[in-house]
Scaffold this motif. Sequence first.
Motif, PDB file in Angstrom:
ATOM      1  N   GLY A 175       8.405 -17.337  -1.381  1.00  0.00           N
ATOM      2  CA  GLY A 175       9.152 -17.738  -2.562  1.00  0.00           C
ATOM      3  C   GLY A 175       9.521 -16.600  -3.488  1.00  0.00           C
ATOM      4  O   GLY A 175      10.383 -16.744  -4.333  1.00  0.00           O
ATOM      5  N   GLY A 176       8.898 -15.457  -3.347  1.00  0.00           N
ATOM      6  CA  GLY A 176       9.223 -14.335  -4.211  1.00  0.00           C
ATOM      7  C   GLY A 176       8.210 -13.219  -4.065  1.00  0.00           C
ATOM      8  O   GLY A 176       7.068 -13.443  -3.683  1.00  0.00           O
ATOM      9  N   ILE A 177       8.667 -12.018  -4.359  1.00  0.00           N
ATOM     10  CA  ILE A 177       7.820 -10.830  -4.306  1.00  0.00           C
ATOM     11  C   ILE A 177       7.908 -10.147  -5.662  1.00  0.00           C
ATOM     12  O   ILE A 177       8.999 -10.004  -6.219  1.00  0.00           O
ATOM     13  N   SER A 178       6.765  -9.738  -6.198  1.00  0.00           N
ATOM     14  CA  SER A 178       6.757  -9.040  -7.483  1.00  0.00           C
ATOM     15  C   SER A 178       5.716  -7.929  -7.464  1.00  0.00           C
ATOM     16  O   SER A 178       4.876  -7.858  -6.572  1.00  0.00           O
ATOM     17  N   LYS A 179       5.785  -7.073  -8.463  1.00  0.00           N
ATOM     18  CA  LYS A 179       4.821  -5.986  -8.660  1.00  0.00           C
ATOM     19  C   LYS A 179       4.666  -5.111  -7.413  1.00  0.00           C
ATOM     20  O   LYS A 179       3.581  -4.621  -7.130  1.00  0.00           O
ATOM     21  N   LEU A 180       5.763  -4.913  -6.686  1.00  0.00           N
ATOM     22  CA  LEU A 180       5.720  -4.116  -5.471  1.00  0.00           C
ATOM     23  C   LEU A 180       5.681  -2.630  -5.814  1.00  0.00           C
ATOM     24  O   LEU A 180       6.480  -2.148  -6.609  1.00  0.00           O
ATOM     25  N   LYS A 181       4.721  -1.942  -5.219  1.00  0.00           N
ATOM     26  CA  LYS A 181       4.613  -0.494  -5.369  1.00  0.00           C
ATOM     27  C   LYS A 181       4.424   0.093  -3.979  1.00  0.00           C
ATOM     28  O   LYS A 181       3.489  -0.270  -3.267  1.00  0.00           O
ATOM     29  N   LEU A 182       5.322   1.003  -3.602  1.00  0.00           N
ATOM     30  CA  LEU A 182       5.257   1.669  -2.311  1.00  0.00           C
ATOM     31  C   LEU A 182       4.771   3.096  -2.538  1.00  0.00           C
ATOM     32  O   LEU A 182       5.335   3.830  -3.350  1.00  0.00           O
ATOM     33  N   TYR A 183       3.713   3.479  -1.824  1.00  0.00           N
ATOM     34  CA  TYR A 183       3.136   4.803  -1.973  1.00  0.00           C
ATOM     35  C   TYR A 183       3.427   5.706  -0.778  1.00  0.00           C
ATOM     36  O   TYR A 183       3.611   6.904  -0.934  1.00  0.00           O
ATOM     37  N   GLU A 184       3.438   5.107   0.400  1.00  0.00           N
ATOM     38  CA  GLU A 184       3.579   5.902   1.623  1.00  0.00           C
ATOM     39  C   GLU A 184       3.978   4.967   2.761  1.00  0.00           C
ATOM     40  O   GLU A 184       3.580   3.806   2.769  1.00  0.00           O
ATOM     41  N   LEU A 185       4.740   5.467   3.728  1.00  0.00           N
ATOM     42  CA  LEU A 185       5.084   4.687   4.916  1.00  0.00           C
ATOM     43  C   LEU A 185       4.239   5.153   6.100  1.00  0.00           C
ATOM     44  O   LEU A 185       4.075   6.357   6.304  1.00  0.00           O
ATOM     45  N   PRO A 186       3.720   4.216   6.889  1.00  0.00           N
ATOM     46  CA  PRO A 186       2.980   4.605   8.093  1.00  0.00           C
ATOM     47  C   PRO A 186       3.959   4.992   9.202  1.00  0.00           C
ATOM     48  O   PRO A 186       5.146   4.672   9.138  1.00  0.00           O
ATOM     49  N   LYS A 187       3.432   5.650  10.228  1.00  0.00           N
ATOM     50  CA  LYS A 187       4.298   6.103  11.313  1.00  0.00           C
ATOM     51  C   LYS A 187       3.845   5.524  12.656  1.00  0.00           C
ATOM     52  O   LYS A 187       2.807   4.869  12.746  1.00  0.00           O
ATOM     53  N   LEU A 188       4.647   5.782  13.653  1.00  0.00           N
ATOM     54  CA  LEU A 188       4.366   5.359  15.018  1.00  0.00           C
ATOM     55  C   LEU A 188       2.941   5.726  15.405  1.00  0.00           C
ATOM     56  O   LEU A 188       2.476   6.832  15.096  1.00  0.00           O
ATOM     57  N   ASP A 189       2.250   4.797  16.030  1.00  0.00           N
ATOM     58  CA  ASP A 189       0.863   4.930  16.516  1.00  0.00           C
ATOM     59  C   ASP A 189      -0.198   4.809  15.425  1.00  0.00           C
ATOM     60  O   ASP A 189      -1.385   4.843  15.735  1.00  0.00           O
ATOM     61  N   ASP A 190       0.192   4.656  14.152  1.00  0.00           N
ATOM     62  CA  ASP A 190      -0.787   4.382  13.101  1.00  0.00           C
ATOM     63  C   ASP A 190      -1.252   2.929  13.196  1.00  0.00           C
ATOM     64  O   ASP A 190      -0.495   2.056  13.639  1.00  0.00           O
ATOM     65  N   THR A 191      -2.468   2.684  12.775  1.00  0.00           N
ATOM     66  CA  THR A 191      -2.971   1.314  12.643  1.00  0.00           C
ATOM     67  C   THR A 191      -3.209   1.059  11.162  1.00  0.00           C
ATOM     68  O   THR A 191      -3.975   1.774  10.528  1.00  0.00           O
ATOM     69  N   ILE A 192      -2.505   0.062  10.638  1.00  0.00           N
ATOM     70  CA  ILE A 192      -2.676  -0.280   9.225  1.00  0.00           C
ATOM     71  C   ILE A 192      -3.644  -1.442   9.092  1.00  0.00           C
ATOM     72  O   ILE A 192      -3.768  -2.277   9.993  1.00  0.00           O
ATOM     73  N   TYR A 193      -4.322  -1.478   7.975  1.00  0.00           N
ATOM     74  CA  TYR A 193      -5.249  -2.558   7.634  1.00  0.00           C
ATOM     75  C   TYR A 193      -4.741  -3.200   6.353  1.00  0.00           C
ATOM     76  O   TYR A 193      -4.304  -2.500   5.438  1.00  0.00           O
ATOM     77  N   THR A 194      -4.788  -4.500   6.322  1.00  0.00           N
ATOM     78  CA  THR A 194      -4.241  -5.241   5.196  1.00  0.00           C
ATOM     79  C   THR A 194      -5.298  -6.166   4.622  1.00  0.00           C
ATOM     80  O   THR A 194      -6.016  -6.828   5.369  1.00  0.00           O
ATOM     81  N   ILE A 195      -5.362  -6.184   3.299  1.00  0.00           N
ATOM     82  CA  ILE A 195      -6.255  -7.110   2.591  1.00  0.00           C
ATOM     83  C   ILE A 195      -5.402  -7.949   1.660  1.00  0.00           C
ATOM     84  O   ILE A 195      -4.614  -7.419   0.878  1.00  0.00           O
ATOM     85  N   VAL A 196      -5.551  -9.262   1.778  1.00  0.00           N
ATOM     86  CA  VAL A 196      -4.827 -10.206   0.935  1.00  0.00           C
ATOM     87  C   VAL A 196      -5.840 -11.008   0.143  1.00  0.00           C
ATOM     88  O   VAL A 196      -6.826 -11.498   0.703  1.00  0.00           O
TER      89      VAL A 196
END
Length: 142
Positions: free
Chosen positions: A84-105
């Motif tokens: 329904g909407g996205i707010s308070k978005l802050k981008l610090y860095e982009l991951p690259k090929l072969d990186d594994t990202i971890y997400t906490i919600v």
Amino acid sequence: MIITKDKIEDFIPQRPPFVMIDNLLDASEETFKSDFKIVHGNIFLDNGYLREFALIENIAQTSSAGLAVTKKFTGTKKPDGYLGGISKLKLYELPKLDDTIYTIVRLLVQLENLFLIKGVNYLDGRMLMECEMKLAGVGSEK
């Protein structure tokens, strides 16, 4: 691990090539954790980096899987919901090929089948992006 990569599509509405979550690692009433390895052929790769909208989608899919597992977000067949909407978005860095990202919600607020969540993507302990999202679930039980 709660949901493995081979079963994740049973808990999210997206289908390849738009699946941006591998495993749901943990899910409690208020917190969901996932991982995602960026592999060759990902449609959101640009010059070897995963684009920011893929990070947003990863947070949304982590939310969908976590809400489905905790029975807050259920549908008749597969989980179905709407961003329904996205707010308070802050981008610090982009991951690259072969990186594994971890997400906490973290689930901040629930009002019937409406959810306000805060999601953060990490790589090697560094914050990649953070944002809040409003989600609406179809057929929510709570």
